[in-house]
Design a protein around this motif. Structure first.
Motif, PDB file in Angstrom:
ATOM      1  N   SER A  53       0.810  -1.218   0.000  1.00  0.00           N
ATOM      2  CA  SER A  53       0.000   0.000   0.000  1.00  0.00           C
ATOM      3  C   SER A  53       0.841   1.265   0.000  1.00  0.00           C
ATOM      4  O   SER A  53       0.355   2.333  -0.376  1.00  0.00           O
ATOM      5  N   ASP A  54       2.106   1.169   0.408  1.00  0.00           N
ATOM      6  CA  ASP A  54       2.984   2.344   0.408  1.00  0.00           C
ATOM      7  C   ASP A  54       3.732   2.513  -0.911  1.00  0.00           C
ATOM      8  O   ASP A  54       4.599   3.373  -1.033  1.00  0.00           O
ATOM      9  N   GLY A  55       3.419   1.695  -1.914  1.00  0.00           N
ATOM     10  CA  GLY A  55       4.073   1.818  -3.205  1.00  0.00           C
ATOM     11  C   GLY A  55       5.127   0.779  -3.474  1.00  0.00           C
ATOM     12  O   GLY A  55       5.736   0.780  -4.547  1.00  0.00           O
ATOM     13  N   SER A  56       5.368  -0.134  -2.546  1.00  0.00           N
ATOM     14  CA  SER A  56       6.367  -1.171  -2.755  1.00  0.00           C
ATOM     15  C   SER A  56       5.937  -2.130  -3.861  1.00  0.00           C
ATOM     16  O   SER A  56       4.746  -2.354  -4.085  1.00  0.00           O
ATOM     17  N   ILE A  57       6.916  -2.700  -4.542  1.00  0.00           N
ATOM     18  CA  ILE A  57       6.685  -3.751  -5.532  1.00  0.00           C
ATOM     19  C   ILE A  57       7.360  -5.008  -5.001  1.00  0.00           C
ATOM     20  O   ILE A  57       8.573  -5.030  -4.792  1.00  0.00           O
ATOM     21  N   VAL A  58       6.594  -6.048  -4.757  1.00  0.00           N
ATOM     22  CA  VAL A  58       7.129  -7.281  -4.177  1.00  0.00           C
ATOM     23  C   VAL A  58       7.299  -8.312  -5.284  1.00  0.00           C
ATOM     24  O   VAL A  58       6.378  -8.567  -6.056  1.00  0.00           O
ATOM     25  N   LEU A  59       8.489  -8.896  -5.344  1.00  0.00           N
ATOM     26  CA  LEU A  59       8.843  -9.832  -6.401  1.00  0.00           C
ATOM     27  C   LEU A  59       9.091 -11.220  -5.828  1.00  0.00           C
ATOM     28  O   LEU A  59       9.734 -11.365  -4.794  1.00  0.00           O
ATOM     29  N   TYR A  60       8.580 -12.245  -6.527  1.00  0.00           N
ATOM     30  CA  TYR A  60       8.866 -13.630  -6.152  1.00  0.00           C
ATOM     31  C   TYR A  60       9.393 -14.358  -7.378  1.00  0.00           C
ATOM     32  O   TYR A  60       8.733 -14.380  -8.431  1.00  0.00           O
ATOM     33  N   GLN A  61      10.583 -14.957  -7.249  1.00  0.00           N
ATOM     34  CA  GLN A  61      11.219 -15.671  -8.355  1.00  0.00           C
ATOM     35  C   GLN A  61      11.172 -17.171  -8.059  1.00  0.00           C
ATOM     36  O   GLN A  61      11.832 -17.646  -7.135  1.00  0.00           O
ATOM     37  N   LEU A  62      10.408 -17.905  -8.850  1.00  0.00           N
ATOM     38  CA  LEU A  62      10.311 -19.348  -8.632  1.00  0.00           C
ATOM     39  C   LEU A  62      11.658 -20.007  -8.925  1.00  0.00           C
ATOM     40  O   LEU A  62      12.267 -19.761  -9.975  1.00  0.00           O
ATOM     41  N   GLY A  63      12.132 -20.825  -7.981  1.00  0.00           N
ATOM     42  CA  GLY A  63      13.425 -21.470  -8.125  1.00  0.00           C
ATOM     43  C   GLY A  63      14.585 -20.511  -8.040  1.00  0.00           C
ATOM     44  O   GLY A  63      15.713 -20.882  -8.366  1.00  0.00           O
ATOM     45  N   ASP A  64      14.323 -19.278  -7.618  1.00  0.00           N
ATOM     46  CA  ASP A  64      15.341 -18.233  -7.521  1.00  0.00           C
ATOM     47  C   ASP A  64      15.966 -17.916  -8.873  1.00  0.00           C
ATOM     48  O   ASP A  64      17.117 -17.479  -8.950  1.00  0.00           O
TER      49      ASP A  64
END
Length: 513
Positions: A53-64
């Motif tokens: 909500s503060d503008g962050s972008i959260v990233l998830y990389q499968l298998g890194d």
């Protein structure tokens, strides 16, 4: 790496086979696990929404594996809003299915329901066009199973039509992906945003064709005229809880258009110049007009609600097609409203069906719970028609305000206001026939014995209408949030940097407040 972002996809993916394998003959156990899973999804979705909500972008990389070679999930304000809306809607739909007994009229309802949630949520969170296609197919397969739940020839015919039309869309989607990959060598959305800008004017034919094909695919998903033919029969014949859940599925198409055509093919990009206002806006205005004319012309309540969904999607697409921050903010506010209102009306139509021979708009004897059902229909009709004081009125004002000052203002205002008047007449006609004229019809010996809807069914419908009231009361805060969301969409550099430029980084610096 935080694993919370993949949890909304993994939870239903694991819960569905568990229900099939361990609880297929125990409906009470299926209900417990299904409701518990949806409650868990709401909690996870709310946590993700607060985190970004503060503008962050959260990233998830499968298998890194870093983008563009690995599969990535990305959470920002837009995707988390849609995930939260999906999970909250799913809870009330599930409660209605349990209270009305719809989940026990066929096999594997709860497993298919979970797979459907997996596909919808995955489509909102993916950062890759190919995986968007994969999640489209997951929700298509699950939705077909749900559509023919409890059987019936009419339902089967509508389901076949639904699948065939969506398979055409899937084929076009594959053609578009092939063209994009041939031109750019990637399907990651953030990477595409960088590479498309590097294409020279002499090499734009392939990417322009791909952009048009993608728009056609997403227009099919959004039931945009003239690609809307699959929706009225499919939604009208589907079980009521399934049709209510499908209210979010058309928003997947709207979400994809917003995401792709603000990041990869923004309005200022010369390659796709004119695609938004020349093609998308006229189709959206036609959708508004045809949807609301259908509301007044149809002779069955379920088809009336289906056409109102087409009209409401047209309203969303009118705001999106402006492709301005004000237009996108208005569209996002209206997406929440139309999803809740459409779902509530589908469930209300099922309440009307209880104790009635059919849903034909003809005077028939009053049903059990007549007054309560009439009140709920009255509230739902006000919301969908856009009358004050509910959020539909505010949403239409936002759309009209966003169009003010553009060269299309006359067309937008004329069609939106004119279709609103037509929808009011259509809903008033339906309500008077169903509830007011019912008192003039005396029950006959052939009249079926009326069944009283369960309290849980009324709770589910009342919950959706209560959310609409909350959406109205907190309209200022919600619109403020959608405005910041639109600003983030039109400045995609942090999103792109998080996904591509800094693959080891999980979130962007937080905005100053």
């Amino acid at each position: 790496m935080s694993h919370w972002i993949i949890a909304p996809v993994v939870v239903p993916a694991l819960l569905a086979p568990f229900i099939v394998l361990a609880a297929r003959y125990h409906i009470s156990i299926q209900r417990v696990f299904s409701v518990a899973g949806v409650l868990a999804l709401i909690g996870i979705a709310l946590g993700l929404a607060i985190e970004v909500s503060d503008g962050s972008i959260v990233l998830y990389q499968l298998g890194d594996w870093a983008a563009p070679f690995g599969i990535v999930l990305v959470a920002d304000r837009l995707s988390t809003l849609m995930v939260l809306l999906t999970t909250v809607l799913a809870l009330f739909v599930l409660l209605y299915a349990i209270g009305s007994g719809w989940d026990n009229r066929g096999r594997h309802f709860h497993a298919l329901f979970q797979f459907q949630l997996m596909g919808i949520i995955g489509a909102f969170l993916t950062g890759d066009l190919f995986n968007l296609f994969v999640f489209f197919e997951v929700l298509l397969i699950a939705s077909y199973g749900l559509m023919i739940h409890a059987g019936g020839n009419a339902r089967l015919r509508a389901g076949v039509q639904y699948v065939l039309f969506n398979l055409i869309g899937s084929t076009l989607f594959l053609f578009a992906l092939g063209s994009i990959y041939a031109e750019t060598g990637t399907l990651n959305m953030a990477d595409l945003a960088n590479r498309v800008t590097l294409i020279g004017p002499e090499d734009t034919v392939g990417i322009r064709v791909a952009a048009v094909l993608l728009l056609l695919v997403f227009a099919i998903k959004a039931a945009l005229v003239p690609l809307h033919f699959w929706l009225p029969s499919s939604y009208a014949e589907a079980p009521a809880p399934v049709a209510a859940l499908f209210a979010i599925m058309t928003k997947v198409g709207a979400y994809a258009i917003i995401r792709v055509y603000t990041m990869i093919f923004p309005p200022e990009l010369e390659v796709t110049a004119g695609l938004h206002d020349i093609w998308l806006l006229p189709a959206a205005l036609l959708s508004v007009a045809i949807g609301m004319i259908g509301v007044m012309a149809v002779k069955r309540l379920d088809r009336l609600v289906a056409f109102s969904v087409i009209g409401s999607m047209g309203m969303v697409m009118v705001a999106i097609s402006l492709f301005t921050p004000a237009g996108i903010a208005a569209a996002l506010y209206y997406i929440v409203h139309s999803t809740l209102a459409g779902a509530a009306l589908f469930l209300i139509s099922d309440l009307v069906r209880t104790g009635r021979a059919n849903l034909d708009l003809t005077p028939q004897p009053p049903i059990v719970g007549h007054a309560m059902t009439a009140g709920l229909f009255f509230a739902g009709a006000i919301a969908m028609a856009g009358l004050p004081p509910l959020s539909g009125f505010l949403g239409k004002l936002l759309v009209l305000d966003a169009a003010y000052g553009t060269e299309f203002v006359v067309w937008v205002w004329a069609i939106v206001l004119g279709s609103s008047l037509i929808s009011i007449v259509g809903f008033a006609r339906a309500g008077s026939i169903l509830f007011w004229k019912a008192y003039s019809v005396a029950p006959s010996e052939e009249t079926p014995e009326a069944a009283c809807p369960s309290a849980l069914s009324y709770v589910a419908v009342g919950g959706l209408l209560a959310l609409l009231v909350g959406h109205t009361v907190f309209a200022g805060q919600v619109h403020g949030y959608t405005t910041t969301m639109a600003a983030q969409l039109f400045a995609p550099e942090p999103y792109i940097a998080t996904v591509v430029d800094t693959p080891g980084k999980l979130s962007t610096p937080k905005e100053d407040h």
